[in-house]
Structures are given as C-alpha cells and as structure tokens.
Design a protein around this motif. Structure first.
Motif, PDB file in Angstrom:
ATOM      1  N   VAL A   1       0.549  -1.322  -0.299  1.00  0.00           N
ATOM      2  CA  VAL A   1      -0.252   0.236  -0.203  1.00  0.00           C
ATOM      3  C   VAL A   1       1.084   1.613  -0.249  1.00  0.00           C
ATOM      4  O   VAL A   1       0.684   2.247  -0.814  1.00  0.00           O
ATOM      5  CB  VAL A   1      -1.332   0.050   1.451  1.00  0.00           C
ATOM      6  CG1 VAL A   1      -1.502   1.404   1.234  1.00  0.00           C
ATOM      7  CG2 VAL A   1      -1.617  -1.173   0.783  1.00  0.00           C
ATOM      8  N   ALA A   2       2.154   0.889   0.444  1.00  0.00           N
ATOM      9  CA  ALA A   2       2.797   1.721   1.241  1.00  0.00           C
ATOM     10  C   ALA A   2       3.307   3.245  -0.179  1.00  0.00           C
ATOM     11  O   ALA A   2       3.572   3.680  -0.837  1.00  0.00           O
ATOM     12  CB  ALA A   2       3.743   1.817   1.893  1.00  0.00           C
ATOM     13  N   ILE A   3       4.401   1.494  -0.957  1.00  0.00           N
ATOM     14  CA  ILE A   3       4.915   2.272  -2.236  1.00  0.00           C
ATOM     15  C   ILE A   3       3.915   1.881  -2.765  1.00  0.00           C
ATOM     16  O   ILE A   3       4.512   3.322  -4.002  1.00  0.00           O
ATOM     17  CB  ILE A   3       5.715   0.656  -2.699  1.00  0.00           C
ATOM     18  CG1 ILE A   3       6.488   0.889  -3.598  1.00  0.00           C
ATOM     19  CG2 ILE A   3       3.804  -0.350  -3.138  1.00  0.00           C
ATOM     20  CD1 ILE A   3       8.104   1.971  -2.922  1.00  0.00           C
ATOM     21  N   THR A   4       2.377   1.625  -3.338  1.00  0.00           N
ATOM     22  CA  THR A   4       1.671   2.309  -4.697  1.00  0.00           C
ATOM     23  C   THR A   4       1.527   3.205  -4.183  1.00  0.00           C
ATOM     24  O   THR A   4       1.010   4.726  -5.269  1.00  0.00           O
ATOM     25  CB  THR A   4       0.491   1.305  -4.310  1.00  0.00           C
ATOM     26  OG1 THR A   4       0.531  -0.196  -4.437  1.00  0.00           O
ATOM     27  CG2 THR A   4      -0.603   2.138  -5.722  1.00  0.00           C
ATOM     28  N   ALA A   5       1.176   4.360  -3.198  1.00  0.00           N
ATOM     29  CA  ALA A   5       0.820   5.620  -2.827  1.00  0.00           C
ATOM     30  C   ALA A   5       2.185   5.862  -2.570  1.00  0.00           C
ATOM     31  O   ALA A   5       1.938   7.352  -3.676  1.00  0.00           O
ATOM     32  CB  ALA A   5       0.538   5.479  -1.129  1.00  0.00           C
ATOM     33  N   LEU A   6       2.784   6.121  -2.683  1.00  0.00           N
ATOM     34  CA  LEU A   6       4.329   6.445  -3.242  1.00  0.00           C
ATOM     35  C   LEU A   6       4.738   6.843  -4.673  1.00  0.00           C
ATOM     36  O   LEU A   6       4.582   8.089  -4.940  1.00  0.00           O
ATOM     37  CB  LEU A   6       5.567   6.351  -1.875  1.00  0.00           C
ATOM     38  CG  LEU A   6       6.923   6.520  -2.640  1.00  0.00           C
ATOM     39  CD1 LEU A   6       6.783   8.669  -2.402  1.00  0.00           C
ATOM     40  CD2 LEU A   6       7.753   6.495  -2.290  1.00  0.00           C
ATOM     41  N   ASN A   7       4.154   5.875  -5.123  1.00  0.00           N
ATOM     42  CA  ASN A   7       4.149   5.924  -6.390  1.00  0.00           C
ATOM     43  C   ASN A   7       3.412   7.081  -7.568  1.00  0.00           C
ATOM     44  O   ASN A   7       3.343   8.033  -8.273  1.00  0.00           O
ATOM     45  CB  ASN A   7       3.649   4.958  -7.495  1.00  0.00           C
ATOM     46  CG  ASN A   7       4.101   4.312  -9.052  1.00  0.00           C
ATOM     47  OD1 ASN A   7       4.625   5.460  -9.609  1.00  0.00           O
ATOM     48  ND2 ASN A   7       3.706   3.213  -9.897  1.00  0.00           N
ATOM     49  N   ALA A   8       2.087   6.946  -6.452  1.00  0.00           N
ATOM     50  CA  ALA A   8       0.858   7.971  -7.090  1.00  0.00           C
ATOM     51  C   ALA A   8       1.351   9.085  -6.779  1.00  0.00           C
ATOM     52  O   ALA A   8       1.352  10.357  -7.684  1.00  0.00           O
ATOM     53  CB  ALA A   8      -0.746   7.544  -6.845  1.00  0.00           C
ATOM     54  N   ILE A   9       1.273   9.454  -5.433  1.00  0.00           N
ATOM     55  CA  ILE A   9       1.879  10.660  -5.226  1.00  0.00           C
ATOM     56  C   ILE A   9       3.074  11.161  -5.564  1.00  0.00           C
ATOM     57  O   ILE A   9       2.421  12.486  -6.417  1.00  0.00           O
ATOM     58  CB  ILE A   9       2.198  10.693  -3.771  1.00  0.00           C
ATOM     59  CG1 ILE A   9       0.697  10.547  -2.522  1.00  0.00           C
ATOM     60  CG2 ILE A   9       2.548  12.195  -3.411  1.00  0.00           C
ATOM     61  CD1 ILE A   9       1.026  10.256  -1.687  1.00  0.00           C
ATOM     62  N   ASN A  10       4.020  10.392  -6.553  1.00  0.00           N
ATOM     63  CA  ASN A  10       5.004  11.469  -7.481  1.00  0.00           C
ATOM     64  C   ASN A  10       4.644  11.318  -8.246  1.00  0.00           C
ATOM     65  O   ASN A  10       4.835  12.546  -8.949  1.00  0.00           O
ATOM     66  CB  ASN A  10       6.251  10.021  -6.943  1.00  0.00           C
ATOM     67  CG  ASN A  10       7.671  10.368  -7.153  1.00  0.00           C
ATOM     68  OD1 ASN A  10       8.168  11.284  -6.371  1.00  0.00           O
ATOM     69  ND2 ASN A  10       7.744  10.459  -8.730  1.00  0.00           N
ATOM     70  N   THR A  11       4.447  10.421  -8.998  1.00  0.00           N
ATOM     71  CA  THR A  11       3.433  11.015 -10.268  1.00  0.00           C
ATOM     72  C   THR A  11       3.048  11.952 -10.434  1.00  0.00           C
ATOM     73  O   THR A  11       2.622  13.146 -11.085  1.00  0.00           O
ATOM     74  CB  THR A  11       3.051   9.217 -10.363  1.00  0.00           C
ATOM     75  OG1 THR A  11       3.279   8.505 -11.048  1.00  0.00           O
ATOM     76  CG2 THR A  11       2.233  10.076 -12.527  1.00  0.00           C
ATOM     77  N   ARG A  12       1.804  12.025  -9.549  1.00  0.00           N
ATOM     78  CA  ARG A  12       1.431  13.747  -9.860  1.00  0.00           C
ATOM     79  C   ARG A  12       1.712  14.655  -9.150  1.00  0.00           C
ATOM     80  O   ARG A  12       1.445  16.176  -9.870  1.00  0.00           O
ATOM     81  CB  ARG A  12      -0.503  13.510  -8.682  1.00  0.00           C
ATOM     82  CG  ARG A  12      -1.350  14.410  -8.448  1.00  0.00           C
ATOM     83  CD  ARG A  12      -1.982  14.649 -10.143  1.00  0.00           C
ATOM     84  NE  ARG A  12      -3.031  15.169 -10.371  1.00  0.00           N
ATOM     85  CZ  ARG A  12      -2.104  16.815 -10.784  1.00  0.00           C
ATOM     86  NH1 ARG A  12      -1.328  16.486 -10.771  1.00  0.00           N
ATOM     87  NH2 ARG A  12      -3.567  17.761 -10.673  1.00  0.00           N
ATOM     88  N   ALA A  13       2.993  14.614  -8.629  1.00  0.00           N
ATOM     89  CA  ALA A  13       3.743  15.723  -8.175  1.00  0.00           C
ATOM     90  C   ALA A  13       4.325  16.644  -9.169  1.00  0.00           C
ATOM     91  O   ALA A  13       4.237  17.427 -10.120  1.00  0.00           O
ATOM     92  CB  ALA A  13       4.771  15.346  -6.945  1.00  0.00           C
ATOM     93  N   ASN A  14       5.167  15.338 -10.478  1.00  0.00           N
ATOM     94  CA  ASN A  14       5.282  16.033 -11.667  1.00  0.00           C
ATOM     95  C   ASN A  14       4.731  16.062 -12.659  1.00  0.00           C
ATOM     96  O   ASN A  14       4.907  17.255 -13.467  1.00  0.00           O
ATOM     97  CB  ASN A  14       5.448  14.169 -11.733  1.00  0.00           C
ATOM     98  CG  ASN A  14       7.063  14.149 -11.198  1.00  0.00           C
ATOM     99  OD1 ASN A  14       7.590  14.290 -10.745  1.00  0.00           O
ATOM    100  ND2 ASN A  14       7.539  12.954 -11.419  1.00  0.00           N
ATOM    101  N   PHE A  15       2.729  16.657 -12.107  1.00  0.00           N
ATOM    102  CA  PHE A  15       2.253  16.869 -13.633  1.00  0.00           C
ATOM    103  C   PHE A  15       1.270  18.349 -12.836  1.00  0.00           C
ATOM    104  O   PHE A  15       0.703  18.420 -13.055  1.00  0.00           O
ATOM    105  CB  PHE A  15       1.356  15.921 -13.548  1.00  0.00           C
ATOM    106  CG  PHE A  15       1.638  15.157 -15.041  1.00  0.00           C
ATOM    107  CD1 PHE A  15       1.853  15.006 -15.792  1.00  0.00           C
ATOM    108  CD2 PHE A  15       2.204  14.023 -14.371  1.00  0.00           C
ATOM    109  CE1 PHE A  15       1.767  14.632 -16.961  1.00  0.00           C
ATOM    110  CE2 PHE A  15       2.991  12.612 -15.530  1.00  0.00           C
ATOM    111  CZ  PHE A  15       2.227  13.287 -16.504  1.00  0.00           C
ATOM    112  N   LEU A  16       2.019  18.670 -11.864  1.00  0.00           N
ATOM    113  CA  LEU A  16       1.479  19.519 -11.455  1.00  0.00           C
ATOM    114  C   LEU A  16       1.169  21.322 -12.059  1.00  0.00           C
ATOM    115  O   LEU A  16       0.362  21.696 -12.334  1.00  0.00           O
ATOM    116  CB  LEU A  16       1.957  20.220  -9.795  1.00  0.00           C
ATOM    117  CG  LEU A  16       1.502  18.985  -8.191  1.00  0.00           C
ATOM    118  CD1 LEU A  16       2.273  19.596  -7.521  1.00  0.00           C
ATOM    119  CD2 LEU A  16       0.430  19.390  -8.442  1.00  0.00           C
ATOM    120  N   ARG A  17       1.747  21.815 -12.668  1.00  0.00           N
ATOM    121  CA  ARG A  17       2.420  22.579 -14.059  1.00  0.00           C
ATOM    122  C   ARG A  17       1.429  22.519 -14.408  1.00  0.00           C
ATOM    123  O   ARG A  17       0.780  23.172 -15.214  1.00  0.00           O
ATOM    124  CB  ARG A  17       3.844  22.801 -14.145  1.00  0.00           C
ATOM    125  CG  ARG A  17       4.581  23.619 -12.576  1.00  0.00           C
ATOM    126  CD  ARG A  17       6.212  24.134 -13.177  1.00  0.00           C
ATOM    127  NE  ARG A  17       6.126  25.378 -14.257  1.00  0.00           N
ATOM    128  CZ  ARG A  17       6.751  25.476 -14.912  1.00  0.00           C
ATOM    129  NH1 ARG A  17       8.048  25.282 -14.949  1.00  0.00           N
ATOM    130  NH2 ARG A  17       6.106  26.419 -16.290  1.00  0.00           N
TER     131      ARG A  17
END
Length: 276
Positions: free
Chosen positions: A192-208
């Motif tokens: 669960v933790a690694i899946t959440a980290l993957n999702a959050i890290n990816t979403r952070a890359n698309f903020l702009r």
C-alpha cells in the motif's frame, strides 16, 4: 481556429450567391462532421464516463493534488527523480517481457539490458545509467501486447480512481497489476505504501501541466478522452465500428506520462501500465 478559417474561405468564395447563409450552414455541418472528435464514436458510455470523470476530478482536487503539492514542496527534485527512475526500472522489466510476447525480440533484449544495467550500475534503478549508454526506454504493457495479437481497442471507459481506459486495456489491467512496483514487496502495508508513493510522486510531476490545462481546455473530459485514445493509437483506424485497431508492428505510444500516471486531475493507475 482551423475549422473557422476553412469555413470563412469557403463562404467568401460564395459571397455572390444569394443563398450564402444556407450554403454556409451546410458547409459548417460538413466541416463539423469531418473535423469533429473521432473519440466520440468510441465513447458509447459517455454519460456514465462523465460522471466517473467528475468523481475522479473531485478526488484529485480534494485529496491527491493537495498531498502531491505538499510532497513536491518537501521532497527535493533530485529525490523525486530517483523515485521516478526506481519505479520506471521495474516498468522496464515488464516492458521487456511484453516486447518478447509481441515477437519483437531485439527490442525486448534491449529493454532487458536496460533493466540489467540500471539495476546493477544504477543502484536498483535510482540512477538512469542506461539512457546515457544509449539504451532508450520503450514502454509497453499487456494492453499493447493484446493489441499486437489483434485485439481491438474497444470502447472508451473511465474507471473510478484508475481513470481513462478502454475495454482492451481494462482486460489487461489485472495482468499489469501483477507487474506493478508493489509486487516486489511481500507485506501488505508495504504494498500500500509503495503504491501510494508511486501515485503521489507521479501526480507531483504533473502539477504544472495540470495548472496549464485548466486554462486551455474548454472541455477537460473531451480533451482527456481524445488524448488517451490518440496516445493508444485508436485514431489510426477509419472503421466506424466501436471495436477498432490492431496496433501495428513497431508502433509505440509517446511517453507522454510516467508509468503510473493517468491524466492530471485523474487518479493514478498501476505503474506497470507504462505509457497508458
């Protein structure tokens, strides 16, 4: 703009005609038919899809985007890049397997070499040494493999949390899940933790990118739908049937998003669904 210019030019050529208004209306309808969104014919469940899309937008706005914003402010860019590389390295192994299943042995071996180089010299993939050595990423997933085997893309569908997909990619999703980054961890909490980290890290890359899109997309649903279908190759077929497209032999979709990304504003799918 292109449609307006085409319509203006044609109407101007008929300026001497007394029925310019009627002709102009017919021309506009013809242009609409030719240049309208091809994605619409692949979206028989649009009413339902729009409701799910709105739900995902709210989920992103209230949960994922705020968390990703805080994450990007706390975690330095080089660290986020290393996390991207680590997840991408696991995706390379799955891409190599799919390339071999597609019968593209040379490309499959190259992706296998890329995985091996980054896993050893690149500190388990945290450093992308392979790209510097000339081994480029060729992201593949089981949905593309099914396409190579002749399965049509099928109708467009939006899933809660997972975001844009198609009938074919939905069937491939359980298989792709088995090759997600979380599979390397045994414990349930770690998965669960690694899946959440993957999702959050990816979403952070698309903020702009998400912020820019807010200002230019008149209909975000249509924009995401057409972008998804075009990236998966669905517009290469002129057949009017819902089920379209067998991917051509060497076709690879542009790496427009990291492995786990759906569209900005949509929750992330498994990282193994590279280029989805």
């Amino acid at each position: 703009m292109l449609r307006a210019l085409a319509l203006l030019a044609l109407v101007a050529g008929l300026a001497g005609c007394q029925t310019v208004k009627g002709v102009g209306t017919r021309i506009e309808r013809a242009v609409d038919k030719v240049m309208g969104s091809k994605g619409q014919r692949l979206d028989p469940w649009e009413k339902w899809n729009r409701k799910v899309f709105a739900f995902n937008e709210k989920l992103d706005e209230n949960v994922l985007k705020p968390v990703a914003t805080a994450y990007s402010e706390l975690v330095p860019s080089p660290v986020r890049t290393g996390i991207d590389n680590f997840f991408g390295n696991i995706g390379d192994a799955w891409s190599a397997a799919n390339l071999l299943l597609q019968g593209r042995f040379k490309a499959g071996v190259e992706q296998g070499m890329r995985f091996a180089v980054n896993s050893t010299l690149g500190l388990a993939g945290v450093l992308d040494i392979a790209t510097e050595a000339g081994l480029e990423k060729n992201s593949q997933d089981f949905g593309k493999t099914l396409g190579k085997w002749g399965m049509g893309t099928g109708a467009y569908v939006v899933w809660p949390v997972f975001g844009p997909s198609s009938v074919r990619d939905s069937l491939a999703l359980p298989v792709d899940w088995q090759a997600s980054p979380a599979v390397v961890f045994d414990g349930g909490e770690k998965k669960v933790a690694i899946t959440a980290l993957n999702a959050i890290n990816t979403r952070a890359n698309f903020l702009r990118a998400g912020e820019m899109l807010e200002g230019i997309a008149l209909d975000k649903y249509t924009f995401y739908r057409d972008a998804y279908l075009q990236r998966r190759g669905s517009f290469d077929d002129d057949d009017d049937e819902i089920e379209v497209l067998g991917l051509d032999g060497g076709g690879t979709a542009p790496a427009a998003a990291p492995a786990s990304a759906a569209a900005p504003g949509q929750a992330a799918a498994p990282a193994s669904a590279a280029s989805r």
